[in-house]
Write a protein that holds these residues in place. Sequence first.
Motif, PDB file in Angstrom:
ATOM      1  N   GLY A 139      15.648 -15.651   7.044  1.00  9.93           N
ATOM      2  CA  GLY A 139      15.724 -14.267   6.607  1.00  9.93           C
ATOM      3  C   GLY A 139      16.858 -14.083   5.617  1.00  9.93           C
ATOM      4  O   GLY A 139      17.409 -15.046   5.086  1.00  9.93           O
ATOM      5  N   SER A 140      17.221 -12.820   5.381  1.00 13.50           N
ATOM      6  CA  SER A 140      18.196 -12.515   4.335  1.00 13.50           C
ATOM      7  C   SER A 140      19.406 -11.766   4.875  1.00 13.50           C
ATOM      8  O   SER A 140      19.334 -11.046   5.874  1.00 13.50           O
ATOM      9  CB  SER A 140      17.548 -11.698   3.218  1.00 13.50           C
ATOM     10  OG  SER A 140      17.075 -10.454   3.710  1.00 13.50           O
ATOM     11  N   HIS A 141      20.511 -11.971   4.196  1.00 13.20           N
ATOM     12  CA  HIS A 141      21.770 -11.257   4.415  1.00 13.20           C
ATOM     13  C   HIS A 141      22.029 -10.466   3.142  1.00 13.20           C
ATOM     14  O   HIS A 141      22.217 -11.044   2.071  1.00 13.20           O
ATOM     15  CB  HIS A 141      22.888 -12.263   4.697  1.00 13.20           C
ATOM     16  CG  HIS A 141      24.269 -11.694   4.574  1.00 13.20           C
ATOM     17  ND1 HIS A 141      25.380 -12.478   4.337  1.00 13.20           N
ATOM     18  CD2 HIS A 141      24.738 -10.414   4.644  1.00 13.20           C
ATOM     19  CE1 HIS A 141      26.458 -11.723   4.260  1.00 13.20           C
ATOM     20  NE2 HIS A 141      26.091 -10.469   4.440  1.00 13.20           N
ATOM     21  N   LEU A 142      22.021  -9.154   3.240  1.00 13.01           N
ATOM     22  CA  LEU A 142      22.210  -8.295   2.072  1.00 13.01           C
ATOM     23  C   LEU A 142      23.675  -7.879   1.991  1.00 13.01           C
ATOM     24  O   LEU A 142      24.168  -7.124   2.821  1.00 13.01           O
ATOM     25  CB  LEU A 142      21.299  -7.073   2.159  1.00 13.01           C
ATOM     26  CG  LEU A 142      19.809  -7.379   2.395  1.00 13.01           C
ATOM     27  CD1 LEU A 142      18.984  -6.105   2.305  1.00 13.01           C
ATOM     28  CD2 LEU A 142      19.302  -8.438   1.428  1.00 13.01           C
ATOM     29  N   GLU A 143      24.359  -8.388   0.985  1.00 10.54           N
ATOM     30  CA  GLU A 143      25.787  -8.124   0.791  1.00 10.54           C
ATOM     31  C   GLU A 143      25.931  -7.116  -0.348  1.00 10.54           C
ATOM     32  O   GLU A 143      26.317  -7.439  -1.453  1.00 10.54           O
ATOM     33  CB  GLU A 143      26.518  -9.430   0.467  1.00 10.54           C
ATOM     34  CG  GLU A 143      28.029  -9.317   0.563  1.00 10.54           C
ATOM     35  CD  GLU A 143      28.740 -10.611   0.210  1.00 10.54           C
ATOM     36  OE1 GLU A 143      29.902 -10.769   0.608  1.00 10.54           O
ATOM     37  OE2 GLU A 143      28.141 -11.457  -0.480  1.00 10.54           O
ATOM     38  N   GLY A 144      25.600  -5.876  -0.043  1.00  8.84           N
ATOM     39  CA  GLY A 144      25.654  -4.830  -1.046  1.00  8.84           C
ATOM     40  C   GLY A 144      24.465  -3.910  -0.903  1.00  8.84           C
ATOM     41  O   GLY A 144      23.530  -4.198  -0.156  1.00  8.84           O
ATOM     42  N   PRO A 145      24.495  -2.779  -1.622  1.00  6.95           N
ATOM     43  CA  PRO A 145      25.494  -2.350  -2.601  1.00  6.95           C
ATOM     44  C   PRO A 145      26.583  -1.450  -2.017  1.00  6.95           C
ATOM     45  O   PRO A 145      27.379  -0.891  -2.759  1.00  6.95           O
ATOM     46  CB  PRO A 145      24.639  -1.560  -3.591  1.00  6.95           C
ATOM     47  CG  PRO A 145      23.627  -0.868  -2.701  1.00  6.95           C
ATOM     48  CD  PRO A 145      23.335  -1.861  -1.598  1.00  6.95           C
ATOM     49  N   PHE A 146      26.621  -1.326  -0.672  1.00  4.52           N
ATOM     50  CA  PHE A 146      27.544  -0.367  -0.050  1.00  4.52           C
ATOM     51  C   PHE A 146      28.914  -1.013   0.174  1.00  4.52           C
ATOM     52  O   PHE A 146      29.373  -1.187   1.305  1.00  4.52           O
ATOM     53  CB  PHE A 146      26.952   0.150   1.262  1.00  4.52           C
ATOM     54  CG  PHE A 146      25.573   0.739   1.100  1.00  4.52           C
ATOM     55  CD1 PHE A 146      25.335   1.755   0.188  1.00  4.52           C
ATOM     56  CD2 PHE A 146      24.504   0.255   1.850  1.00  4.52           C
ATOM     57  CE1 PHE A 146      24.061   2.289   0.024  1.00  4.52           C
ATOM     58  CE2 PHE A 146      23.236   0.788   1.705  1.00  4.52           C
ATOM     59  CZ  PHE A 146      23.014   1.806   0.786  1.00  4.52           C
ATOM     60  N   GLN A 165      24.210   8.053  -1.446  1.00  2.00           N
ATOM     61  CA  GLN A 165      23.500   8.158  -2.718  1.00  2.00           C
ATOM     62  C   GLN A 165      22.040   7.734  -2.644  1.00  2.00           C
ATOM     63  O   GLN A 165      21.248   8.091  -3.528  1.00  2.00           O
ATOM     64  CB  GLN A 165      24.216   7.308  -3.778  1.00  2.00           C
ATOM     65  CG  GLN A 165      25.599   7.820  -4.127  1.00  2.00           C
ATOM     66  CD  GLN A 165      26.304   6.927  -5.135  1.00  2.00           C
ATOM     67  OE1 GLN A 165      27.000   5.979  -4.777  1.00  2.00           O
ATOM     68  NE2 GLN A 165      26.104   7.218  -6.398  1.00  2.00           N
ATOM     69  N   ILE A 166      21.667   6.978  -1.617  1.00  2.00           N
ATOM     70  CA  ILE A 166      20.297   6.478  -1.531  1.00  2.00           C
ATOM     71  C   ILE A 166      20.013   6.101  -0.077  1.00  2.00           C
ATOM     72  O   ILE A 166      20.915   5.703   0.657  1.00  2.00           O
ATOM     73  CB  ILE A 166      20.088   5.261  -2.455  1.00  2.00           C
ATOM     74  CG1 ILE A 166      18.606   4.923  -2.598  1.00  2.00           C
ATOM     75  CG2 ILE A 166      20.894   4.062  -1.982  1.00  2.00           C
ATOM     76  CD1 ILE A 166      18.328   3.898  -3.706  1.00  2.00           C
ATOM     77  N   SER A 167      18.767   6.242   0.339  1.00  2.00           N
ATOM     78  CA  SER A 167      18.418   5.901   1.723  1.00  2.00           C
ATOM     79  C   SER A 167      18.121   4.412   1.847  1.00  2.00           C
ATOM     80  O   SER A 167      17.821   3.726   0.861  1.00  2.00           O
ATOM     81  CB  SER A 167      17.191   6.700   2.173  1.00  2.00           C
ATOM     82  OG  SER A 167      16.007   6.214   1.556  1.00  2.00           O
TER      83      SER A 167
END
Length: 409
Positions: A139-146, A165-167
């Motif tokens: 799977g994936s690890h999302l490092e961003g955009p927060f 700013q976004i859901s």
Amino acid sequence: MDRSLKCFTNCQVCISGELVSQDLYFSSDTGIITPNYYYRQEGVERIDLDGRVVAPGFLDLQTNGMQGLHFTQLGSDRSSAEEGDAEDLKKLEAVSKMEASHGVTGWWATVPTVESARWKQIVPALKSRAFSDGADLLGSHLEGPFLNASKKGAHNASYLMDPTQISLTQLYGTDNLDTAVKMITLAPELPGATALIGQLQEEYPHIVISLGHSTAKYEDGLAALQLGARALTHVFNAMAPFEHRNPGLAGLMATGRCYYSIIPDGIHLHPSVVTLCLRTDPRKCVFITDSIELAGLPDGVHPGHGQISRQQVKQGNRVTLEGTDTLIGSCCTLDECVRNAVAFTGCTLAEAVQCVTENVADMMGESKRGKLENGRRADFAILDMDGVVLGTWMAGRKIWQRDDVLLGS
């Protein structure tokens, strides 16, 4: 008689940070570790390891790419969707094979901050999948955009956002959140971060929330842990510095309430800091490479990409933005991290192995990987006493070994 039953004998196995001399039975048919009472059974293939070490297959928690592929390059526009999918799959398979050659049997692909429309194009390619002769993509690890712009590191500041700013579904997509996304790194001090952590915990409890790229104070981090965050991303790097009266996120290591990753490549952290991190909580410390696409490529100046607008300079494991001292990532491999930790800290090989196996599995809720116990997957890294990987097995089958070593069939 079960001819699929195999046994590693004359070996030492890594269990909970210790080396234990015992035989290890597993089935190449079911692909799982079996109870040792099968020693009574005839027809078992016994593989004499001549005193070598059997570790659980290594788990690579944070890699941005290798072998020329940066995961932000996936899902790009091509002449056809089918052509693009096939090309992406071929590149991911090359990554999986390189991982296997370093003892890794499972890995999560990290996607650093990209333009908002790109998340939905990239992440679908990173759903869990197996490769015939390589490590499994988990799977994936999302490092961003927060992330906090003041601690962006090599992230593109123009793509960073606040959670207000976004859901989540607008950004990542519902299907991706349900299936492909396994971990998200965010800065807890940003506007809307508290609500975001609560939403993730309620709607997507399978996603591990990690804190990083942040100026958060200790109290901010503690509050985030109470809400459901459970990890820190590359401690000391891209976060407020540790001070004796203001410890920041790094101070959370001492609470026993979170896992934390470190990059023991000899570049991102001083060896004494690696020692501090490992000794603070040996069961919560996780080694990562934070590798980028230049891992496996020769030294020199390399082009940037969607995340890195400037050229990159690779010198061994160190990669910087051309003309600066800004670290982009590492080209270290996970087995190298294990050997470095032993050299830096004086820990045992088994203690270092725990930080790329059992600790990662516990952090990510992997109940079938990462430990040498009955019923778990027969995924192994065969090591010499110096931590050099000699062979890699997955589901009871050898998928890679050094040319000068013989380790059974």
